[in-house]
Design an enzyme around this catalytic site. Sequence first.
Site, PDB file in Angstrom:
ATOM      1  CG  HIS A  13      -2.274   1.987  13.048  1.00 55.74           C
ATOM      2  ND1 HIS A  13      -1.568   2.699  12.130  1.00 55.74           N
ATOM      3  CD2 HIS A  13      -2.910   1.006  12.367  1.00 55.74           C
ATOM      4  CE1 HIS A  13      -1.780   2.167  10.927  1.00 55.74           C
ATOM      5  NE2 HIS A  13      -2.581   1.144  11.041  1.00 55.74           N
ATOM      6  CD  GLU A  34      -4.010  -4.807  14.693  1.00 56.97           C
ATOM      7  OE1 GLU A  34      -5.183  -5.215  14.855  1.00 56.97           O
ATOM      8  OE2 GLU A  34      -3.604  -4.373  13.604  1.00 56.97           O
ATOM      9  CD1 TRP A  65      -1.153   7.874  10.249  1.00 51.53           C
ATOM     10  CD2 TRP A  65      -1.010   5.899   9.213  1.00 51.53           C
ATOM     11  NE1 TRP A  65      -2.374   7.587   9.736  1.00 51.53           N
ATOM     12  CE2 TRP A  65      -2.332   6.385   9.087  1.00 51.53           C
ATOM     13  CE3 TRP A  65      -0.685   4.661   8.628  1.00 51.53           C
ATOM     14  CZ2 TRP A  65      -3.342   5.699   8.414  1.00 51.53           C
ATOM     15  CZ3 TRP A  65      -1.678   3.963   7.966  1.00 51.53           C
ATOM     16  CH2 TRP A  65      -2.994   4.474   7.855  1.00 51.53           C
ATOM     17  CD  GLU A 114      -7.243  -6.477   9.547  1.00 50.06           C
ATOM     18  OE1 GLU A 114      -6.049  -6.816   9.429  1.00 50.06           O
ATOM     19  OE2 GLU A 114      -7.604  -5.302   9.682  1.00 50.06           O
ATOM     20  CG  ASP A 128      -3.837  -2.204   2.645  1.00 50.38           C
ATOM     21  OD1 ASP A 128      -4.573  -1.841   3.579  1.00 50.38           O
ATOM     22  OD2 ASP A 128      -2.746  -2.755   2.826  1.00 50.38           O
ATOM     23  CE1 TYR A 169      -4.948   5.192  16.005  1.00 51.50           C
ATOM     24  CE2 TYR A 169      -5.491   3.047  15.117  1.00 51.50           C
ATOM     25  CZ  TYR A 169      -5.232   3.861  16.194  1.00 51.50           C
ATOM     26  OH  TYR A 169      -5.269   3.352  17.454  1.00 51.50           O
ATOM     27  CG  ASN A 201      -2.115   0.859   1.110  1.00 49.11           C
ATOM     28  OD1 ASN A 201      -2.398   1.379   0.032  1.00 49.11           O
ATOM     29  ND2 ASN A 201      -2.842   1.030   2.206  1.00 49.11           N
ATOM     30  CG  HIS A 230     -11.795  -3.115  10.270  1.00 48.59           C
ATOM     31  ND1 HIS A 230     -10.834  -2.333   9.713  1.00 48.59           N
ATOM     32  CD2 HIS A 230     -11.207  -4.301  10.543  1.00 48.59           C
ATOM     33  CE1 HIS A 230      -9.693  -3.015   9.642  1.00 48.59           C
ATOM     34  NE2 HIS A 230      -9.907  -4.219  10.137  1.00 48.59           N
ATOM     35  NE  ARG A 272      -9.610  -2.173  13.470  1.00 49.92           N
ATOM     36  CZ  ARG A 272      -8.785  -1.476  12.701  1.00 49.92           C
ATOM     37  NH1 ARG A 272      -7.543  -1.883  12.503  1.00 49.92           N
ATOM     38  NH2 ARG A 272      -9.189  -0.395  12.085  1.00 49.92           N
ATOM     39  CG  ASP A 305      -4.645  -1.496  14.798  1.00 49.30           C
ATOM     40  OD1 ASP A 305      -3.568  -1.357  15.409  1.00 49.30           O
ATOM     41  OD2 ASP A 305      -4.722  -1.616  13.555  1.00 49.30           O
ATOM     42  CG  HIS A 360      -2.416  -6.824   7.679  1.00 48.78           C
ATOM     43  ND1 HIS A 360      -1.555  -6.242   6.781  1.00 48.78           N
ATOM     44  CD2 HIS A 360      -3.336  -5.881   7.965  1.00 48.78           C
ATOM     45  CE1 HIS A 360      -1.934  -4.999   6.551  1.00 48.78           C
ATOM     46  NE2 HIS A 360      -3.018  -4.748   7.262  1.00 48.78           N
ATOM     47  NE  ARG A 367      -2.623  -7.340  13.230  1.00 47.15           N
ATOM     48  CZ  ARG A 367      -3.573  -7.420  12.304  1.00 47.15           C
ATOM     49  NH1 ARG A 367      -4.392  -8.447  12.272  1.00 47.15           N
ATOM     50  NH2 ARG A 367      -3.712  -6.462  11.412  1.00 47.15           N
ATOM     51  CD  GLU A 420      -1.122  -3.588  10.605  1.00 46.87           C
ATOM     52  OE1 GLU A 420      -2.129  -4.147  11.074  1.00 46.87           O
ATOM     53  OE2 GLU A 420      -1.126  -2.438  10.146  1.00 46.87           O
TER      54      GLU A 420
HETATM   55  O1  KDG Z   1      -1.771  -0.299   4.498  1.00 47.10           O
HETATM   56  C1  KDG Z   1      -1.819  -0.180   5.869  1.00 47.10           C
HETATM   57  C2  KDG Z   1      -3.080  -0.825   6.407  1.00 47.10           C
HETATM   58  O2  KDG Z   1      -3.251  -2.106   5.892  1.00 47.10           O
HETATM   59  C3  KDG Z   1      -3.050  -0.894   7.898  1.00 47.10           C
HETATM   60  O3  KDG Z   1      -2.871   0.389   8.404  1.00 47.10           O
HETATM   61  C4  KDG Z   1      -4.333  -1.537   8.389  1.00 47.10           C
HETATM   62  O4  KDG Z   1      -3.659  -1.498  10.680  1.00 47.10           O
HETATM   63  C5  KDG Z   1      -4.308  -1.998   9.797  1.00 47.10           C
HETATM   64  C6  KDG Z   1      -5.123  -3.168  10.120  1.00 47.10           C
HETATM   65  O5  KDG Z   1      -5.008  -3.631  11.243  1.00 47.10           O
HETATM   66  O6  KDG Z   1      -5.853  -3.643   9.246  1.00 47.10           O
HETATM   67 MG    MG Z   2      -3.390  -2.925  12.307  1.00 50.50          MG
END
Ligand code: KDG
Ligand code: MG
Length: 403
Positions: A213, A237, A403, A340, A317, A159, A37, A122, A147, A211, A313, A284, A263
């Site tokens: 992140h 996560e 991020w 997921e 994407d 996010y 991605n 999600h 989630r 999550d 994961h 993951r 991920e």
């Molecule tokens: O491309 C990045 C995403 O796939 C990611 O940020 C998604 O954190 C994510 C998740 O848990 O699906």
């Molecule tokens: Mg994630």
Amino acid sequence: MRITDARVVVSSPGRNYVTLVIETEDGVIGVGDATLNGRELAVASYLRDHVCPLLLGRDARRIEDTWHYLYKGAYWRRGPVTMTAIAAVDVALWDIKGRTAGMPVHQLLGGPARDGVLVYGHASGGTLDELCEDFQRHLGLGYRAVRVQAAVPGLEGTYGIPGERGAVYEPADGPRPREDLWETPLYLDFAPTVLARVREEFGYGTHVLHDVHHRLTPGEAGRLGAALEPYRPFWMEDPTPAEDQAAFRLIRRHTTTPLAVGEVFNSIWDCQQLITERLIDYIRTSVSHTGGITHLRRVFSLAELYGVRSGSHGAGDLSPVAMAAALHVDLTIPNFGIQEYMGHTGPVGEVFRTSYTFSDGYMHPGDAPGLGVEFDEEAAARYPYEPRHLPVNRRLDGTVHDW
Ligand code: KDG
Ligand code: MG
């Protein structure tokens, strides 16, 4: 069975996907997902310029040999671009093997070890009320695991919350990435109220995941994990930036909330310490970013020895080809945890016709030979590549944050 063609198709049916198509002398076609991605063209070039020419004339049946030929032969090991490219080749060769044998890939991997694959969806919202509506919608669809993410009051563009186009993890158009805002103390005060509200409204009969992140320090993550314990999350996560494996020792010391990470990992070496020191509960790593079916199974086998379960994961994407490959692996491994499943929207279904199914919270890859995904190259050509970026994150004082 010689490989006669290997081509890369970059398409954007709603979002960008890179697909590798491998063809053999007998006309068998296999596909692999090579999508990274926001950095799609790097993998497309790695494949087109460096890997595809090496595949021509090779025996498509020699999957293990091809994996090591590409991994060790490049000298430059690991990294998301390399491992996504190798994954695409590996998955396409498993697809070819299944199609040739007339069997679904899961049969080649030892056959089903369960009837279905537990998936999580999600739910998100700009407010807790919106989140609860979305949670209810997921329950209506049959999900048993959801989630939960909600926009942090005082911060724009958290996010995991749908952006302008209504999609999540959708890289922004234009020449530069979008910039999001972040402030850890605001999030740390708010996050426990998200799970509290969901448990208050819906009780404890559904698995609830969250999550982080990669945004906290180990100390902050320990504090959050402890605050979430009363709400019994299935997992917390990516609490901290995942490249620092030793950080998880500190998090573990402070909380019994199950931890999931991986991920952004692309090899077994990225999670060796996390697994062998039992610092996590779920790994993951994904089929398309971790060297394909061949390498992912190795990661899960190591994890099995240490009581760590899988939780791959599966954001939007990752293309339907990756989703199908993940489901074949999930169905067969002894230490499966959860998968997921964000689903795919828009015209993705025109380009990738899948045979996997969802019912009552579980998915199944189907019994079609190979992966069970038909890739329509003519449809893909109608959706050309669009340059996009994942967002950049800044704290309120302007500092760039994870991020
Ligand atoms: O491309 C990045 C995403 O796939 C990611 O940020 C998604 O954190 C994510 C998740 O848990 O699906
Ligand atoms: Mg994630």
